[in-house]
Design an enzyme around this catalytic site. Structure first.
Site, PDB file in Angstrom:
ATOM      1  N   CYS A  15       0.835  -1.189   0.000  1.00  0.00           N
ATOM      2  CA  CYS A  15       0.000   0.000   0.000  1.00  0.00           C
ATOM      3  C   CYS A  15       0.877   1.250   0.000  1.00  0.00           C
ATOM      4  O   CYS A  15       1.863   1.283   0.722  1.00  0.00           O
ATOM      5  CB  CYS A  15      -0.871  -0.040   1.243  1.00  0.00           C
ATOM      6  SG  CYS A  15      -1.999   1.329   1.413  1.00  0.00           S
ATOM      7  N   PRO A  16       0.595   2.217  -0.843  1.00  0.00           N
ATOM      8  CA  PRO A  16      -0.562   2.422  -1.722  1.00  0.00           C
ATOM      9  C   PRO A  16      -0.289   2.041  -3.176  1.00  0.00           C
ATOM     10  O   PRO A  16      -1.027   2.453  -4.066  1.00  0.00           O
ATOM     11  CB  PRO A  16      -0.801   3.921  -1.595  1.00  0.00           C
ATOM     12  CG  PRO A  16       0.589   4.492  -1.533  1.00  0.00           C
ATOM     13  CD  PRO A  16       1.370   3.471  -0.719  1.00  0.00           C
TER      14      PRO A  16
END
Length: 98
Positions: free
Chosen positions: A36-37
């Site tokens: 993430c992201p």
């Protein structure tokens, strides 16, 4: 193999369980192994780079992608056609340009 479809029915885009041929024809965006992201950024880049109407299937292994993709769809108004978890991989279907 366990599939967890997203809450609520998929959009009317032939992506139900019976519409597997449409899902199989999707352009794959492989974000497996990215944290993430990065899976969300890979999806956003693909939405921009592919012609409108292209069916995209984003693959991700980051657990946080489930929350990220659903939040993105809700906040952006973009339709998340379907989301599934199969084992340790998440699958997200969207259309470019919509």
């Amino acid at each position: 193999m366990t599939a967890q479809p997203m809450t609520g029915p998929p959009a009317d885009d032939n992506l139900s369980a019976e519409g597997s041929a449409d899902r199989d024809a999707a352009t794959t965006v492989d974000a497996r192994g990215l944290r993430c992201p990065q899976p969300l950024l890979a999806m956003r880049r693909a939405l921009r780079d592919y012609p409108a109407g292209t069916l995209l299937c984003v693959l991700a292994t980051d657990e946080g992608s489930w929350r990220d993709f659903h939040s993105f769809a809700e906040l952006s108004g973009r339709v998340l056609l379907r989301a599934e978890r199969r084992g340790d991989c998440f699958y997200y279907w969207l259309r470019a340009g919509q």
